[in-house]
Design a protein around this motif. Structure first.
Motif, PDB file in Angstrom:
ATOM      1  N   VAL A   3       0.833  -1.202   0.000  1.00 17.51           N
ATOM      2  CA  VAL A   3       0.000   0.000   0.000  1.00 17.51           C
ATOM      3  C   VAL A   3       0.869   1.254   0.000  1.00 17.51           C
ATOM      4  O   VAL A   3       1.833   1.357   0.766  1.00 17.51           O
ATOM      5  CB  VAL A   3      -0.939   0.003   1.225  1.00 17.51           C
ATOM      6  N   ILE A   4       0.530   2.201  -0.842  1.00 18.27           N
ATOM      7  CA  ILE A   4       1.211   3.495  -0.877  1.00 18.27           C
ATOM      8  C   ILE A   4       0.406   4.462  -0.023  1.00 18.27           C
ATOM      9  O   ILE A   4      -0.774   4.721  -0.294  1.00 18.27           O
ATOM     10  CB  ILE A   4       1.307   4.027  -2.319  1.00 18.27           C
ATOM     11  N   THR A   5       1.023   5.000   1.010  1.00 14.24           N
ATOM     12  CA  THR A   5       0.311   5.841   1.970  1.00 14.24           C
ATOM     13  C   THR A   5       0.526   7.338   1.693  1.00 14.24           C
ATOM     14  O   THR A   5       1.451   7.724   0.979  1.00 14.24           O
ATOM     15  CB  THR A   5       0.770   5.544   3.400  1.00 14.24           C
ATOM     16  N   GLU A   6      -0.333   8.135   2.309  1.00 11.52           N
ATOM     17  CA  GLU A   6      -0.177   9.589   2.226  1.00 11.52           C
ATOM     18  C   GLU A   6       1.202  10.009   2.728  1.00 11.52           C
ATOM     19  O   GLU A   6       1.865  10.858   2.130  1.00 11.52           O
ATOM     20  CB  GLU A   6      -1.243  10.291   3.078  1.00 11.52           C
ATOM     21  N   GLN A   7       1.613   9.424   3.840  1.00 14.94           N
ATOM     22  CA  GLN A   7       2.887   9.826   4.442  1.00 14.94           C
ATOM     23  C   GLN A   7       4.058   9.465   3.543  1.00 14.94           C
ATOM     24  O   GLN A   7       5.048  10.210   3.466  1.00 14.94           O
ATOM     25  CB  GLN A   7       3.066   9.179   5.822  1.00 14.94           C
ATOM     26  N   ASP A   8       3.954   8.331   2.847  1.00 15.02           N
ATOM     27  CA  ASP A   8       5.017   7.966   1.888  1.00 15.02           C
ATOM     28  C   ASP A   8       5.165   9.049   0.823  1.00 15.02           C
ATOM     29  O   ASP A   8       6.288   9.437   0.462  1.00 15.02           O
ATOM     30  CB  ASP A   8       4.684   6.638   1.197  1.00 15.02           C
ATOM     31  N   ILE A   9       4.032   9.524   0.324  1.00 15.79           N
ATOM     32  CA  ILE A   9       4.063  10.546  -0.731  1.00 15.79           C
ATOM     33  C   ILE A   9       4.624  11.854  -0.183  1.00 15.79           C
ATOM     34  O   ILE A   9       5.505  12.478  -0.792  1.00 15.79           O
ATOM     35  CB  ILE A   9       2.650  10.763  -1.308  1.00 15.79           C
ATOM     36  N   ILE A  10       4.144  12.272   0.986  1.00 13.51           N
ATOM     37  CA  ILE A  10       4.606  13.526   1.601  1.00 13.51           C
ATOM     38  C   ILE A  10       6.102  13.479   1.860  1.00 13.51           C
ATOM     39  O   ILE A  10       6.857  14.391   1.494  1.00 13.51           O
ATOM     40  CB  ILE A  10       3.833  13.810   2.901  1.00 13.51           C
ATOM     41  N   ASP A  11       6.556  12.400   2.503  1.00 10.85           N
ATOM     42  CA  ASP A  11       7.978  12.287   2.852  1.00 10.85           C
ATOM     43  C   ASP A  11       8.856  12.208   1.613  1.00 10.85           C
ATOM     44  O   ASP A  11       9.973  12.744   1.588  1.00 10.85           O
ATOM     45  CB  ASP A  11       8.204  11.069   3.745  1.00 10.85           C
ATOM     46  N   SER A  12       8.363  11.555   0.573  1.00 12.74           N
ATOM     47  CA  SER A  12       9.149  11.419  -0.663  1.00 12.74           C
ATOM     48  C   SER A  12       9.304  12.758  -1.367  1.00 12.74           C
ATOM     49  O   SER A  12      10.399  13.119  -1.811  1.00 12.74           O
ATOM     50  CB  SER A  12       8.489  10.408  -1.600  1.00 12.74           C
ATOM     51  N   VAL A  13       8.215  13.503  -1.468  1.00 16.60           N
ATOM     52  CA  VAL A  13       8.279  14.809  -2.130  1.00 16.60           C
ATOM     53  C   VAL A  13       9.130  15.774  -1.314  1.00 16.60           C
ATOM     54  O   VAL A  13       9.954  16.527  -1.870  1.00 16.60           O
ATOM     55  CB  VAL A  13       6.862  15.370  -2.363  1.00 16.60           C
ATOM     56  N   ALA A  14       8.970  15.748   0.008  1.00 11.79           N
ATOM     57  CA  ALA A  14       9.791  16.605   0.874  1.00 11.79           C
ATOM     58  C   ALA A  14      11.264  16.258   0.726  1.00 11.79           C
ATOM     59  O   ALA A  14      12.123  17.156   0.595  1.00 11.79           O
ATOM     60  CB  ALA A  14       9.360  16.458   2.331  1.00 11.79           C
ATOM     61  N   GLY A  15      11.570  14.974   0.733  1.00  9.99           N
ATOM     62  CA  GLY A  15      12.957  14.546   0.567  1.00  9.99           C
ATOM     63  C   GLY A  15      13.515  14.940  -0.784  1.00  9.99           C
ATOM     64  O   GLY A  15      14.681  15.336  -0.904  1.00  9.99           O
TER      65      GLY A  15
END
Length: 496
Positions: A3-15
């Protein structure tokens, strides 16, 4: 299925926002190293050297390559078979990632995005919203490219609908000649052909995300009309002689990228977007196994360079007068020490308003006999006096130059060429215009030993600062006689 989570997306874009702020793409560094090694113009070679020194310093110190940390462009391809655990609009999640990346206290980035663009133009204070382009495919992943684009290069974008019989080559070459150096060459030129107006612009932007591979194309030879055009433009643009920072030289573009799309038989939409010496983008995929991880580049790809000191003149600003500015000639390299003031568009507008109203500037600030540096610095972290503080494009301040000369400023520091009326004013008032290297913001900030806001604090990064500098590297672009390096330099190296 993972599962791809909201936090995965947020942390990836921030990184990703953090990563691209201090790491150039490896292929871009390699292209710049090659350009440095073959450059024959002393001024251009020095500029490329400063960009490479800055790039390595940023990679090691994790601070922005350029004070203009850009507006964010995100290209997202969502797999229809991806399993997503999100409860909000994907666009909102992506913007949360941008906000998190730009407000990281360990490496604060400059907020450049303003809302109400035709009205109040109020800073959004976290660099959102990003410009987001979404599409879908049949995969089980989310494919994302994050890019940061500075205003200097974005402002040089061009678009036209040509007649089908018109020459794309001629259109591009004409626009490159007019583009000047405000986009901070050497960089990459992206071209979009076909579709319709908005599609061609999008193609041009997307093309900039590709790898620098022009030499591979040159080695194997072009295999279709687009590759022939790409190679011809690359070779001939570099023959125009614009060179690094517009100083004249053999490398203006590291690569030319072209994407095309079918279009109406009666039209030929063409777009051109340059990517500057602070080229910043990264691609990653999310497959449900957590946030994206970004590999650190090998520091060995950067050469160990130093600014050549044999032809540099050290200058104490406190010793300068209008009468002795004439000792500095167009093309001279200087190391400035002393106190200078900063002012960009918003500050210049306020200064002129105060002048016209016959009011003194706040806090007793005096501009007479001072150097004005066109810069909007990044906020400092830890023990920094100021964050990365490279120059902004000077032509935007041309409209204010007569007022500034009447006030009695000593000179100006910025980047790229000035328009002829401004050059005429510099000559008339026996002033001078100096340039710092665009794309060397962190290197320049190391010469700033103290910084304080002295007026218009409400303008944020556009406030007037007083900088105390020690050996700040600059080049004389326009001397007291009105001789411009941006005219004489390219003329010397032009072969077409």
């Amino acid at each position: 299925m993972s599962v791809i989570t909201e936090q995965d997306i947020i942390d990836s874009v921030a990184g990703a926002c953090q990563y691209i702020s201090y790491y150039h793409p490896t292929d871009f560094v390699e292209g710049m190293v090659e350009a440095y090694e073959k450059e024959q113009s002393e001024s251009a070679k020095n500029a490329i050297g400063q960009i490479l020194i800055n790039s390595k310093m940023c990679a090691m110190g994790h601070r922005p390559l350029c004070q203009d940390t850009g507006s964010i462009n995100i290209f997202v391809k969502v797999g229809l078979n991806a399993k997503l655990d999100i409860s909000r609009e994907l666009e909102d999640i992506l913007n949360d990632g941008v906000a998190k990346g730009y407000t990281d206290p360990d490496n604060t980035l400059r907020f450049s995005v303003v809302s109400d663009p035709a009205g109040e133009r109020k800073n959004t204070k976290n660099n959102t919203p990003a410009v987001i382009h979404m599409s879908v495919d049949n995969s089980d992943k989310i494919d994302i490219t994050v890019a940061a684009k500075g205003g200097g290069s974005e402002n040089k974008s061009k678009f036209a609908v040509l007649n089908p019989s018109d020459s794309i080559y001629d259109w591009v070459m004409d626009n490159v000649r007019q583009m000047g150096a405000g986009w901070c060459p050497p960089g990459i030129l992206g071209i979009g052909i076909g579709g319709n107006p908005e599609k061609s612009m999008l193609l041009a932007k997307e093309s900039l995300m590709d790898h620098v591979d022009i030499h591979e194309l040159k080695a194997r030879g072009p295999q279709n009309a687009l590759e022939e055009l790409r190679l011809k433009l690359y070779e001939d643009i570099n023959k125009v002689g614009i060179g690094a920072q517009g100083l004249g030289g053999v490398t203006t573009v590291l690569d030319v990228k072209i994407l095309d799309y079918p279009c109406h038989a009666a039209s030929l939409p063409v777009a051109m977007i340059p990517n500057c010496a602070a080229t910043r983008h990264i691609h990653f995929e999310l497959d449900g196994n957590g946030a994206a991880k970004f590999e650190k580049p090998d520091l060995d790809i950067w050469p160990d360079l130093e600014i050549p000191m044999d032809t540099v003149k050290k200058v104490n600003i406190e010793d300068l007068t209008k009468e002795n500015l004439s000792q500095f000639k167009s093309g001279d390299t200087l190391l400035l020490s002393g106190k200078i003031l900063t002012a960009r568009d918003a500050a210049h507008k306020k200064i002129v308003e105060y002048k016209n109203a016959g009011k003194p500037l706040p806090n007793g600030v005096e501009l007479k006999d001072r150097f004005i540096y066109y810069v909007g610095p990044v906020d400092p972290v830890r023990d920094e006096k100021v964050g990365p503080a490279g120059p902004t494009t000077s032509t935007r301040m041309d409209k204010f130059t007569k007022d500034m000369m009447e006030i009695g400023i000593m000179g100006m520091i910025g980047k790229a060429e000035r328009k002829q009326p401004t050059i005429d004013l510099i000559k008339e008032y026996k002033s001078t215009y100096l340039i710092a290297t665009g794309g060397a913001a962190y290197l320049i900030s190391q010469s700033i030993k103290d910084a304080k806001i002295v007026a218009f604090e409400e303008l944020g990064m556009e406030a007037i600062y007083e900088f105390e500098v020690k050996d700040m590297p600059v080049t004389v672009a326009v001397d007291t006689e009105g001789v411009s390096i941006h005219t004489t330099g390219p003329a010397k190296w032009r072969t077409i």
